[in-house]
Motif scaffolding. Structure first.
Motif, PDB file in Angstrom:
ATOM      1  N   ASP A 266      -0.216  65.985  21.836  1.00 58.29           N
ATOM      2  CA  ASP A 266      -0.473  65.667  20.424  1.00 58.29           C
ATOM      3  C   ASP A 266      -1.971  65.229  20.202  1.00 58.29           C
ATOM      4  O   ASP A 266      -2.649  65.030  21.240  1.00 58.29           O
ATOM      5  N   TRP A 267      -2.348  65.164  18.891  1.00 61.77           N
ATOM      6  CA  TRP A 267      -3.814  64.722  18.691  1.00 61.77           C
ATOM      7  C   TRP A 267      -4.003  63.486  19.182  1.00 61.77           C
ATOM      8  O   TRP A 267      -3.332  62.510  18.951  1.00 61.77           O
ATOM      9  N   ASP A 268      -5.253  63.363  20.095  1.00 62.51           N
ATOM     10  CA  ASP A 268      -5.677  61.976  20.581  1.00 62.51           C
ATOM     11  C   ASP A 268      -4.812  61.525  21.396  1.00 62.51           C
ATOM     12  O   ASP A 268      -4.844  60.308  21.852  1.00 62.51           O
ATOM     13  N   ARG A 269      -3.825  62.175  22.258  1.00 64.55           N
ATOM     14  CA  ARG A 269      -2.663  61.576  23.071  1.00 64.55           C
ATOM     15  C   ARG A 269      -2.968  62.302  24.381  1.00 64.55           C
ATOM     16  O   ARG A 269      -3.392  63.350  24.585  1.00 64.55           O
ATOM     17  N   SER A 270      -2.648  61.324  25.549  1.00 66.81           N
ATOM     18  CA  SER A 270      -2.658  62.092  26.915  1.00 66.81           C
ATOM     19  C   SER A 270      -1.248  61.805  27.694  1.00 66.81           C
ATOM     20  O   SER A 270      -0.909  62.351  28.888  1.00 66.81           O
ATOM     21  N   ASP A 271      -0.386  61.549  26.867  1.00 68.80           N
ATOM     22  CA  ASP A 271       1.061  61.328  27.409  1.00 68.80           C
ATOM     23  C   ASP A 271       1.841  62.622  27.319  1.00 68.80           C
ATOM     24  O   ASP A 271       1.506  63.347  26.197  1.00 68.80           O
ATOM     25  N   LEU A 272       2.741  62.878  28.085  1.00 69.06           N
ATOM     26  CA  LEU A 272       3.662  64.029  28.081  1.00 69.06           C
ATOM     27  C   LEU A 272       4.743  63.968  27.215  1.00 69.06           C
ATOM     28  O   LEU A 272       5.475  62.791  27.388  1.00 69.06           O
ATOM     29  N   THR A 273       4.919  65.218  26.528  1.00 72.33           N
ATOM     30  CA  THR A 273       5.919  65.222  25.647  1.00 72.33           C
ATOM     31  C   THR A 273       7.273  65.768  26.740  1.00 72.33           C
ATOM     32  O   THR A 273       6.957  66.181  27.753  1.00 72.33           O
ATOM     33  N   ALA A 274       8.568  65.642  26.277  1.00 71.57           N
ATOM     34  CA  ALA A 274       9.542  65.942  26.789  1.00 71.57           C
ATOM     35  C   ALA A 274       9.370  67.658  27.218  1.00 71.57           C
ATOM     36  O   ALA A 274       9.664  67.952  28.320  1.00 71.57           O
ATOM     37  N   ARG A 275       9.075  68.527  26.228  1.00 72.28           N
ATOM     38  CA  ARG A 275       8.607  69.932  26.732  1.00 72.28           C
ATOM     39  C   ARG A 275       7.605  69.998  27.835  1.00 72.28           C
ATOM     40  O   ARG A 275       7.663  70.894  28.270  1.00 72.28           O
ATOM     41  N   ALA A 276       6.547  69.018  27.541  1.00 71.00           N
ATOM     42  CA  ALA A 276       5.578  69.129  28.443  1.00 71.00           C
ATOM     43  C   ALA A 276       5.950  68.787  29.919  1.00 71.00           C
ATOM     44  O   ALA A 276       5.712  69.377  30.994  1.00 71.00           O
ATOM     45  N   ARG A 277       6.876  67.935  30.177  1.00 70.33           N
ATOM     46  CA  ARG A 277       7.514  67.661  31.359  1.00 70.33           C
ATOM     47  C   ARG A 277       8.389  68.791  31.997  1.00 70.33           C
ATOM     48  O   ARG A 277       8.231  69.050  33.075  1.00 70.33           O
ATOM     49  N   GLU A 278       8.895  69.604  31.263  1.00 74.45           N
ATOM     50  CA  GLU A 278       9.697  70.737  31.412  1.00 74.45           C
ATOM     51  C   GLU A 278       8.973  71.874  32.088  1.00 74.45           C
ATOM     52  O   GLU A 278       8.827  72.434  33.113  1.00 74.45           O
ATOM     53  N   SER A 320      -9.546  64.674  28.070  1.00 78.09           N
ATOM     54  CA  SER A 320      -9.336  65.694  28.760  1.00 78.09           C
ATOM     55  C   SER A 320      -9.105  65.364  30.138  1.00 78.09           C
ATOM     56  O   SER A 320      -8.103  66.002  30.906  1.00 78.09           O
ATOM     57  N   GLU A 321     -10.002  64.398  30.737  1.00 79.48           N
ATOM     58  CA  GLU A 321      -9.546  63.913  32.181  1.00 79.48           C
ATOM     59  C   GLU A 321      -8.339  63.254  32.245  1.00 79.48           C
ATOM     60  O   GLU A 321      -7.615  63.457  33.278  1.00 79.48           O
ATOM     61  N   ARG A 322      -8.172  62.339  31.413  1.00 79.18           N
ATOM     62  CA  ARG A 322      -6.664  61.675  31.103  1.00 79.18           C
ATOM     63  C   ARG A 322      -5.595  62.477  31.321  1.00 79.18           C
ATOM     64  O   ARG A 322      -4.514  62.008  31.494  1.00 79.18           O
ATOM     65  N   ARG A 323      -5.577  63.580  30.406  1.00 74.76           N
ATOM     66  CA  ARG A 323      -4.504  64.409  30.229  1.00 74.76           C
ATOM     67  C   ARG A 323      -4.242  65.022  31.698  1.00 74.76           C
ATOM     68  O   ARG A 323      -3.044  65.268  31.925  1.00 74.76           O
ATOM     69  N   ALA A 324      -5.479  65.768  32.281  1.00 75.83           N
ATOM     70  CA  ALA A 324      -5.333  66.379  33.568  1.00 75.83           C
ATOM     71  C   ALA A 324      -4.632  65.440  34.554  1.00 75.83           C
ATOM     72  O   ALA A 324      -3.726  65.640  35.362  1.00 75.83           O
ATOM     73  N   GLN A 325      -4.872  63.941  34.483  1.00 79.47           N
ATOM     74  CA  GLN A 325      -4.431  63.006  35.567  1.00 79.47           C
ATOM     75  C   GLN A 325      -2.776  62.895  35.251  1.00 79.47           C
ATOM     76  O   GLN A 325      -2.111  62.616  36.085  1.00 79.47           O
ATOM     77  N   SER A 326      -2.597  62.896  33.893  1.00 76.38           N
ATOM     78  CA  SER A 326      -1.094  62.656  33.374  1.00 76.38           C
ATOM     79  C   SER A 326      -0.426  63.860  34.126  1.00 76.38           C
ATOM     80  O   SER A 326       0.935  63.566  34.678  1.00 76.38           O
ATOM     81  N   VAL A 327      -0.784  65.058  34.173  1.00 73.73           N
ATOM     82  CA  VAL A 327       0.025  66.191  34.642  1.00 73.73           C
ATOM     83  C   VAL A 327      -0.085  66.231  36.034  1.00 73.73           C
ATOM     84  O   VAL A 327       1.015  66.536  36.853  1.00 73.73           O
ATOM     85  N   LYS A 328      -1.333  65.687  36.747  1.00 68.58           N
ATOM     86  CA  LYS A 328      -1.153  65.748  38.298  1.00 68.58           C
ATOM     87  C   LYS A 328      -0.187  64.508  38.501  1.00 68.58           C
ATOM     88  O   LYS A 328       0.548  64.893  39.598  1.00 68.58           O
ATOM     89  N   ALA A 329       0.133  63.422  37.907  1.00 71.71           N
ATOM     90  CA  ALA A 329       0.884  62.409  38.251  1.00 71.71           C
ATOM     91  C   ALA A 329       2.164  62.848  38.020  1.00 71.71           C
ATOM     92  O   ALA A 329       3.080  62.821  38.911  1.00 71.71           O
ATOM     93  N   GLU A 330       2.573  63.774  37.307  1.00 66.75           N
ATOM     94  CA  GLU A 330       3.966  64.268  37.051  1.00 66.75           C
ATOM     95  C   GLU A 330       4.337  65.380  37.984  1.00 66.75           C
ATOM     96  O   GLU A 330       5.357  65.652  38.581  1.00 66.75           O
ATOM     97  N   LEU A 331       3.313  66.174  38.414  1.00 68.21           N
ATOM     98  CA  LEU A 331       3.514  67.041  39.717  1.00 68.21           C
ATOM     99  C   LEU A 331       4.019  66.564  40.879  1.00 68.21           C
ATOM    100  O   LEU A 331       4.530  66.730  41.520  1.00 68.21           O
TER     101      LEU A 331
END
Length: 372
Positions: A266-278, A320-331
């Motif tokens: 979402d705009w100006d957000r770095s947390d993952l949605t439910a679809r993003a976690r899938e 953009s770096e915070r979004r990448a960090q969120s995805v890494k943590a989920e991986l």
């Protein structure tokens, strides 16, 4: 008994345990051998026997003897060989049967033969040993020479037999060749040969010494059979191994294309949605099923910002770096090792959809998960 013992010795040598591949000769070779020569009893016929005063016959019994040969031949690579051979035989005589008299002396034969032989490749029978049995036949010409052979009679008379004659000769051959380890082309051979000889009548002379004086006669002998047990060395000159089969062409596997997964924010957000976690879970699962050496996680933003100007670009780079960090943590939560993940933040660079300035574009607010 001597014949049976010699045959047994040859059989035992051929049965010795060995290992490795046998040699079938291709091209020129030489063969040398020597061994024991056993001559069967010969029937002699004596015309005008000076001692007996008439024509007579008796047997000559042979004792120990030896034989030697040398040959040069050619192998055709299919087991068949042809060779030219020079042969020498020697045998002692120890008595003349049929009368209470004593005979002593020796005889010899020499000449040449042409042999045709066949090597039996045991590999065609599933036997892989460094032994090559062979059989063959030969024909040629041999000269027979009696060294002065003396017969002493009880009445004091003495007969002496001598002379040289030649005739047709033939032979049968059976044996085996044993490869010498680490010496290509060299083989030890063990073989049995039966050599037959024919002679011309009246070819040998006989002299008789008696109180009445010197008188002469002549003699001839029936077929002569030599049984020979021979050890030898054979060397084949063409020992180059056959060229190896061409190496199979190995076609390298086509490189596996990198697999990419897109996670949107979402705009100006770095947390993952439910679809993003899938989607992150799908990427983590795929990394365990394909040959993955590295996982690249790249974060992006669109070119809109909560803060205008250069300050906004700097803000978007951090976002953009915070979004990448969120995805890494989920991986990592999904089981991917942290040291396998590289993250980058590119801010507004490399948009997925080109737009004008300060435009909110959902597809540019993303993280790319790339499996290498």
């Amino acid at each position: 008994m001597r014949l049976r013992t010699a045959l047994l010795a040859t059989t035992l040598m051929a049965a010795a345990p060995v290992a490795a591949n046998a040699t079938i000769i291709t091209g020129p070779y030489v063969d040398l051998g020597a061994g024991y020569n056993l001559v069967q009893n010969q029937h002699g016929h004596f015309a005008n026997n000076p001692t007996a005063g008439m024509t007579s016959s008796s047997q000559y019994r042979h004792k120990d003897g030896y034989t030697g040969f040398g040959s040069f031949g050619w192998g055709f690579g299919n087991g068949l060989r042809v060779e030219v051979e020079g042969l020498y035989n020697y045998s002692q005589l120890n008595h003349r049967s049929g009368a209470p008299n004593r005979t002593s002396g020796s005889d010899q034969s020499y000449g040449g033969l042409v042999n045709v032989l066949y090597d039996i490749d045991l590999k065609q029978f599933g036997i892989d040993v460094p032994v090559t049995p062979f059989v063959g036949v030969g024909a040629g010409y041999l000269w027979q020479h009696y060294n002065p052979t003396t017969t002493t009679y009880m009445n004091g008379n003495v007969n002496r037999l001598g002379g040289t004659t030649g005739g047709f000769a033939y032979q049968g051959i059976a044996g085996a060749a044993f490869d010498v380890p680490n010496v290509p082309g060299l083989q030890i051979t063990a073989q049995y040969r039966m050599v037959g000889q024919t002679f011309n009548n009246g070819s040998f002379t006989m002299s008789s010494y008696s109180p009445a004086g010197l008188s002469r006669g002549n003699a001839n002998f029936d077929h002569r059979f030599n049984h020979q047990f021979i050890l030898g060395l054979r060397y084949a000159f063409d020992t180059a191994p056959p060229p190896p089969p061409p190496a199979p062409v190995v076609v390298p596997p086509a490189p596996t294309p990198a697999r990419t997964y897109l996670v949107f924010f979402d705009w100006d957000r770095s947390d993952l949605t439910a679809r993003a976690r899938e989607i992150v879970a799908e990427a983590a699962q795929a990394s365990t099923h394909i040959q993955t050496t590295r996982i690249e996680v790249n974060g992006y933003t669109d070119n809109s910002a909560a803060h205008p100007g250069p300050r906004g670009q700097k803000y978007n780079l951090g976002l953009s770096e915070r979004r990448a960090q969120s995805v890494k943590a989920e991986l990592i939560r999904d089981g991917v090792p942290a040291n396998a993940i590289d993250i980058h933040g590119y801010g507004e660079a490399h948009p997925l959809v080109p737009t004008g300035p300060n435009t909110r574009e959902p597809q540019n607010r993303r993280v790319e998960i790339i499996l290498h």
